[in-house]
Structure formats: C-alpha cells, structure tokens
Design a protein around this motif. Sequence first.
Motif, PDB file in Angstrom:
ATOM      1  N   VAL A  55       0.819  -1.223   0.000  1.00 46.40           N
ATOM      2  CA  VAL A  55       0.000   0.000   0.000  1.00 46.40           C
ATOM      3  C   VAL A  55       0.851   1.271   0.000  1.00 46.40           C
ATOM      4  CG1 VAL A  55      -1.595   1.327   1.461  1.00 46.40           C
ATOM      5  CG2 VAL A  55      -2.116  -0.988   0.860  1.00 46.40           C
ATOM      6  N   ARG A  56       1.938   1.241   0.769  1.00 45.99           N
ATOM      7  CA  ARG A  56       2.869   2.378   0.743  1.00 45.99           C
ATOM      8  C   ARG A  56       4.277   1.848   0.503  1.00 45.99           C
ATOM      9  NH1 ARG A  56      -1.171   3.488   4.016  1.00 45.99           N
ATOM     10  NH2 ARG A  56      -0.422   1.912   5.448  1.00 45.99           N
ATOM     11  N   TYR A 165      -4.766   6.954  -5.829  1.00 47.60           N
ATOM     12  CA  TYR A 165      -3.480   6.725  -5.143  1.00 47.60           C
ATOM     13  C   TYR A 165      -3.249   5.249  -4.821  1.00 47.60           C
ATOM     14  CZ  TYR A 165      -7.020   6.701  -1.539  1.00 47.60           C
ATOM     15  OH  TYR A 165      -8.162   6.409  -0.843  1.00 47.60           O
ATOM     16  N   CYS A 166      -4.253   4.400  -5.048  1.00 47.10           N
ATOM     17  CA  CYS A 166      -4.261   3.097  -4.367  1.00 47.10           C
ATOM     18  C   CYS A 166      -3.889   1.919  -5.269  1.00 47.10           C
ATOM     19  CB  CYS A 166      -5.640   2.858  -3.763  1.00 47.10           C
ATOM     20  SG  CYS A 166      -5.696   1.343  -2.798  1.00 47.10           S
ATOM     21  N   GLN A 203     -12.475  -4.883   1.311  1.00 46.79           N
ATOM     22  CA  GLN A 203     -11.954  -3.549   0.966  1.00 46.79           C
ATOM     23  C   GLN A 203     -13.069  -2.515   0.906  1.00 46.79           C
ATOM     24  OE1 GLN A 203      -8.979  -2.790   1.102  1.00 46.79           O
ATOM     25  NE2 GLN A 203      -7.870  -4.707   0.824  1.00 46.79           N
ATOM     26  N   ARG A 278     -12.546   9.709  -5.243  1.00 42.16           N
ATOM     27  CA  ARG A 278     -13.227   9.073  -4.118  1.00 42.16           C
ATOM     28  C   ARG A 278     -14.741   9.030  -4.297  1.00 42.16           C
ATOM     29  NH1 ARG A 278     -11.341   5.606  -0.556  1.00 42.16           N
ATOM     30  NH2 ARG A 278     -12.466   6.511   1.205  1.00 42.16           N
ATOM     31  N   ASP A 304      -9.287   7.296   8.022  1.00 43.25           N
ATOM     32  CA  ASP A 304      -7.928   7.316   7.460  1.00 43.25           C
ATOM     33  C   ASP A 304      -7.717   8.672   6.789  1.00 43.25           C
ATOM     34  OD1 ASP A 304      -7.702   4.630   8.090  1.00 43.25           O
ATOM     35  OD2 ASP A 304      -7.888   3.912   6.027  1.00 43.25           O
ATOM     36  N   PHE A 335      -1.380   9.029   7.095  1.00 36.95           N
ATOM     37  CA  PHE A 335      -0.232   8.642   6.287  1.00 36.95           C
ATOM     38  C   PHE A 335       0.202   9.805   5.405  1.00 36.95           C
ATOM     39  CE2 PHE A 335      -3.484   5.289   6.505  1.00 36.95           C
ATOM     40  CZ  PHE A 335      -2.815   4.350   7.284  1.00 36.95           C
TER      41      PHE A 335
HETATM   42  N1  SAM Z   1     -10.326  -0.185   1.265  1.00 43.36           N
HETATM   43  C1  SAM Z   1      -9.995   0.591   2.362  1.00 43.36           C
HETATM   44  C2  SAM Z   1     -10.413   2.034   2.106  1.00 43.36           C
HETATM   45  O1  SAM Z   1     -10.917   2.383   1.068  1.00 43.36           O
HETATM   46  O2  SAM Z   1     -10.243   2.823   3.002  1.00 43.36           O
HETATM   47  C3  SAM Z   1      -8.550   0.448   2.796  1.00 43.36           C
HETATM   48  C4  SAM Z   1      -7.512   0.635   1.781  1.00 43.36           C
HETATM   49  S1  SAM Z   1      -5.848   0.827   2.214  1.00 43.36           S
HETATM   50  C5  SAM Z   1      -5.303  -0.772   2.522  1.00 43.36           C
HETATM   51  C6  SAM Z   1      -5.816   1.559   3.806  1.00 43.36           C
HETATM   52  C7  SAM Z   1      -5.438   3.003   3.800  1.00 43.36           C
HETATM   53  O3  SAM Z   1      -4.132   3.186   3.296  1.00 43.36           O
HETATM   54  C8  SAM Z   1      -6.291   3.885   2.918  1.00 43.36           C
HETATM   55  O4  SAM Z   1      -7.517   4.213   3.501  1.00 43.36           O
HETATM   56  C9  SAM Z   1      -5.401   5.099   2.722  1.00 43.36           C
HETATM   57  O5  SAM Z   1      -5.584   6.045   3.743  1.00 43.36           O
HETATM   58  C10 SAM Z   1      -3.992   4.510   2.837  1.00 43.36           C
HETATM   59  N2  SAM Z   1      -3.323   4.500   1.530  1.00 43.36           N
HETATM   60  C11 SAM Z   1      -3.639   3.780   0.441  1.00 43.36           C
HETATM   61  N3  SAM Z   1      -2.804   4.072  -0.577  1.00 43.36           N
HETATM   62  C12 SAM Z   1      -1.930   5.005  -0.119  1.00 43.36           C
HETATM   63  C13 SAM Z   1      -0.842   5.720  -0.696  1.00 43.36           C
HETATM   64  N4  SAM Z   1      -0.495   5.533  -1.953  1.00 43.36           N
HETATM   65  N5  SAM Z   1      -0.164   6.587   0.084  1.00 43.36           N
HETATM   66  C14 SAM Z   1      -0.522   6.794   1.365  1.00 43.36           C
HETATM   67  N6  SAM Z   1      -1.540   6.158   1.962  1.00 43.36           N
HETATM   68  C15 SAM Z   1      -2.246   5.269   1.228  1.00 43.36           C
END
Ligand code: SAM
Length: 433
Positions: A55-56, A165-166, A203, A278, A304, A335
């Motif tokens: 994720v990061r 970002y994901c 998720q 989003r 988050d 984060f």
């Molecule tokens: N599906 C969940 C959601 O939509 O919230 C969780 C996804 S992720 C595993 C968990 C958190 O990691 C996210 O809510 C986001 O805040 C953070 N995250 C995801 N991608 C990131 C990135 N590229 N940089 C920093 N934080 C990130």
Amino acid sequence: MSKKLKNLKFWIHTFGCQMNENDSERLVGLLRRAGAELSVSPESSDLVIINTCAVREKSEEKLYSLLGRMEALKKRKKLIIGVMGCVAQLHKSRLIEKKPSIDFIVGPDNYLDIPRILSESWPDKVISTRWSPHWHGFSPDDVSRKSPVSAYVTIMEGCNNFCSYCIVPFTRGQEKFRPLSRILEEVRYLASRGYKEIQLLGQNVNVYRDPEKGRGFIELLEAVNRVKGIEWIRFITSHPKNFSPAMAQVMKDSEHVCHQLHLPVQSGSSSILEAMNRGYTRDDYLDKIGFLRDLMPDISLSTDIIVGFPGETEEDYRQTADLLRQVRFTNIFSFCYSPRPLTAAAKKTDSVPFEVKGQRLMEIQRIQKDIQLEENTSMIGDVVKVLCLGRNKRDSRLYSGRNQGHQVVNFTSDSDVIKRFVDVRIVSCGPYL
Ligand code: SAM
Ligand code: SF4
C-alpha cells in the motif's frame, strides 16, 4: 527433491491490513492440517513465509529489510523462503530476479496453493499469481486463529474503486464476494467455539452482493445479527460513497452490531477528494457523519487520512485539519502520500515536498492526540462494557480488552475474565486509551 510437509517447521510474518492477517491465519491452518508445525522463530524453522503489503513504499521496504535477515540465515542453514501477498502479486518473477534467495512467490489469490507447491518438486522456483474470478472455498476449521475471542470473517476480496493513489485493485484484483451461506456457516462455527466478536472484512464491505441469492450488505448484517452467541459484530472497511442511511439504520436496529464505524475520509478538501477519485465531497461526508450521529449519538467513528497528495495546497490541508476538529473522531490512521506504481496519481508530479508532508502529518497527529485526550478524559468515572481479549502483553498482571467503540481498555480483576464481558470503571486514560 520432494519436500514433504510432515513435521516441517514454519514461521510466518505478516505485514499490512486485517485481510492479510486473516489470509495468514488460513494459511497456518492449512499447513498445520498438512502436518507442518508452526514455529516460534525463523531460526528454528525450515520454511519462512512473508505475507506482504504494497500500500505504501514504506511497507515494501520493510519486506526487503526482513528478506535481508532471512537471506543471511539461509547462508547458515537450510531454509525455504516464500513471499505471498500484494508485493508478490505486484513484482512477480522480478522479485525472484532481485532476490534469488526466494523459493516461491504467491499472490493474494493463490496462497491456498502453498501446501501443494511445497509437496511438489523442489528446488524449482515457483511463481503463482493468477487471479481467479471465483471465490476460493475453505472450511472454517482450516483457519488457525490467533484470538480465541474475536475472529475475522472475510466477506469479499478485491476492489473496483481505483482511488487514484491506491494499488489494491492492481494487487488484489476485481471485487469478488463470498456466498452468504458460507459466511453464515463460518459465523455459526465461530459461535459454537465460543467466539464473542466477529469482524467482517473486505476492501469495501458496503457493496457486498451475495453471488447465490443477490442479497446485499444490509441483509448480510441482519442475518449475522441473528446468529446466537455472537455478541459484537463489526465490519471494515466502509466507503463513504457507498455507506447509506439504510445501513446506519440497520446498525442502530441490530442488537449485536457495534455502534462503531471506520469511515475513511482521506482528505477534507473536495478538490483533493475529486483528484483522488473518491466519489464524494467534503459536504457529502459530513452529511453522513450527521445522520450517523443523529441516529446513534454514542457512535465511535474512526478514519484514514492521507496528507501531501499531489497538488494539495496549504488551504486543502487546512480543510483536512478543520474536518478533524469538526468530527472529533475516536481514532485516526494518518499517512503521508506515497506514489505507487500503476496508479493514476503516480503519473502526476509528487508536488508536495517531503518535509511539508512530514510537517502536515505531525500536525494532524498532534491535533488528533489533543482531541483524543479530551474525549478520553471525559470518560473518567464512567463504567464501560469491555470484552476481555486476554492478558496485557506488556504487563501480565493486567487484563486487556476493547469497549464497544473499539478502544483498548486495560484493567485488573481478581478472577479470570478472558472471553467474558466485564464492566470496567475508567480511572485514568491517555490519548490512546
Ligand atoms: N479499502 C480501504 C479504504 O478504502 O479505506 C482500505 C484501503 S488501504 C489498505 C488503507 C489506507 O491506506 C487507505 O484508507 C489510505 O488512507 C492509505 N493508503 C492507500 N494508498 C496510499 C498511498 N499511496 N499513500 C498513502 N496512503 C495510502
Ligand atoms: Fe484502495 Fe480505494 Fe479500493 Fe480502498 S476503496 S482499496 S482506497 S481503491
């Protein structure tokens, strides 16, 4: 050489989210069933499996640092090294090219193959990262759970949202849902084994759709609520664009569903939310918080936050800080934005300087810490219902549990209260209760 699993000693290290924790619990159960033994350390093991998070960038770096330790160990003793999860899916064979000490790579959809991989020919390197569009079945007694009180129950995997970002949609693939009949079978099994709490995982759980009969998330919650013996039901993660007033109503009306919700906002600025893809604005989010609090004034909310997304101005950031002060969450996970390969945002310039991201993160955490200290202090003198999960890990004279709001509560008791609900009077607190 064929490697049999009987008496093989293995050790698993898990990075990342609850989904990864639950995947590891299933793998431990499968390997045990095949005759292998869970070991306490890599040094005393024949097999090390690292379940990874992408994720990061930081989470990936942690993998490389642990792999370095395992490589050094492999020079001193015979050791099989396997890497599973999101980094495995992302880098596939490139990971083995970079780190030849790895013997097998399995993606998040393929870890059930591991017992077969281990029983087949060795030492050929194996890479298994193909997605299946179908739910892979497993039996509830195949899961080797860490807690005897609270259990994760996965209800869906993958994600179709493509937040810009994901990386998750690229590593865990498209959404797929577990049949409600199988979910209920697992929940009933857990209730019969004395579990008191379950946490439904996915998720984006709000979009759940039963592949057998088309039932949605509300029907799922109602059905799980009817299972006798499960006292507390939680679910994670909800997506603000899919969380509806009807879902809030079912939380209120269902006796066993906790008044607790993790609703990741990510940013308090509508323009950044749009750039993040989003699907809601700041006002949409605040409206949802409004109806949740109207229905359940005692609800505990967490979120988050990402700071330093490309193009985030000082004003955008201020709006995030302001939203935290307005909502007063029980807890947040925050984060610095980390560019991830394959994502839409990675094509944009990572415009917020590293130091500015760091300052914003520190400030966000300080604001939230002050809020939590104020809120927690206001609970001193209250008696709260706590589910005792075990002994406190640092001080075994204390018991540790969580209240309905999912806050940690440490307490003393003259009798053994593990797995029981206890009324605890709050006498002191810190920001993290
Ligand atoms: N599906 C969940 C959601 O939509 O919230 C969780 C996804 S992720 C595993 C968990 C958190 O990691 C996210 O809510 C986001 O805040 C953070 N995250 C995801 N991608 C990131 C990135 N590229 N940089 C920093 N934080 C990130
Ligand atoms: Fe990632 Fe967005 Fe899916 Fe959550 S909803 S897993 S943040 S793409």
